[in-house]
Design a protein around this motif. Structure first.
Motif, short mmCIF file in Angstrom:
data_model
loop_
_atom_site.label_atom_id
_atom_site.label_comp_id
_atom_site.label_asym_id
_atom_site.label_seq_id
_atom_site.Cartn_x
_atom_site.Cartn_y
_atom_site.Cartn_z
N LYS A 1 0.84 -1.20 0.00
CA LYS A 1 0.00 0.00 0.00
C LYS A 1 0.87 1.25 0.00
O LYS A 1 0.61 2.22 -0.73
N GLU A 2 1.92 1.25 0.80
CA GLU A 2 2.84 2.38 0.85
C GLU A 2 3.61 2.53 -0.47
O GLU A 2 3.86 3.64 -0.93
N ARG B 1 2.49 1.65 -3.46
CA ARG B 1 1.55 2.23 -4.42
C ARG B 1 1.35 3.72 -4.15
O ARG B 1 1.24 4.53 -5.08
N HIS B 2 1.33 4.10 -2.88
CA HIS B 2 1.17 5.50 -2.52
C HIS B 2 2.35 6.32 -3.03
O HIS B 2 2.17 7.42 -3.59
N GLY C 1 1.73 9.00 -5.86
CA GLY C 1 1.73 10.35 -5.27
C GLY C 1 2.79 11.27 -5.86
O GLY C 1 2.59 12.49 -5.90
#
Length: 219
Positions: free
Chosen positions: A101-102, A104-105, A109
């Motif tokens: 998840k991090e 992908r962030h 981002g």
């Protein structure tokens, strides 16, 4: 190189935060340093201009004006082709976890998109610092490529070829468009025998270097 003796060291004050998640750190960082003969050309920080460093002593030979901050360096036949990003924002991101998840962030981002501001491609004589030309454009990361007579880049909508001596546009291709370039990913332009091959993920598209005509595409 002969025996591993350390000749000199030069600090990189703010090269990049070192705790981004796995495989999500910016792919363009290796393009901030080029070694040619007895000289090293480097943008030694996130917001630094390009400098020429003596490879034997580590002493700064020259600082190239108006190259702050440079994101990518390409050297060809005594000329530096630089991707300068005057509107680059500070990078203050720190990963909170090592989860997907991090990752992908981080990738999304800080991704490059066609909505990003224009950057500047600069051609500079390496030995004198003379600016030959400047070409403002939207330039996707890692797409800047230099051939014998042309300079290529992708602007998010298509591949563009400009004249290597004048920066006048020679042609722009009919796609393929890209939505974004994640920080942990990249696109590529490879040149061979009059053909420019654009790679986006697993998809390849080939164009004639002469006129930009699409030759083939496939995965």
């Amino acid at each position: 190189g002969f025996n591993g003796t350390v000749l000199w060291k030069k600090p990189l004050t703010d090269w990049h935060p070192n705790n981004w998640p796995l495989k999500s750190g910016p792919g363009h960082l290796p393009r901030k340093l080029v070694a040619v003969g007895e000289t090293v050309y480097v943008a030694a920080g996130l917001t630094d201009p390009v400098i020429a460093v003596d490879a034997a002593t580590g002493k700064t030979i020259r600082t190239y004006k108006r190259t702050k901050p440079t994101q990518e360096i390409v050297f060809s036949d005594g000329v530096l082709y630089l991707l300068v990003d005057p509107k680059a924002s500070a990078v203050n991101y720190r990963a909170e976890t090592t989860s997907y998840k991090e990752i992908r962030h981080a990738n999304s981002g800080w991704a490059w998109t066609p909505n990003n501001p224009k950057r500047i491609i600069m051609a500079i004589r390496a030995d004198s610092g003379e600016v030959l030309w400047e070409h403002p454009a939207k330039v996707a990361p890692l797409s800047l490529t230099v051939a014998e007579n042309k300079v290529f880049y992708h602007n998010g909508s298509c591949l563009v070829a400009i004249d290597r001596k004048t920066a006048d546009e020679c042609w722009s291709s009919d796609g393929p468009a890209i939505k974004s370039v994640p920080t942990g990913g990249s696109i590529r332009v490879s040149l061979s025998e009059g053909i420019a091959v654009f790679a986006d993920g697993t998809k390849l598209t080939a164009f004639s270097q002469a006129d930009g005509k699409q030759l083939w595409t496939g995965s």
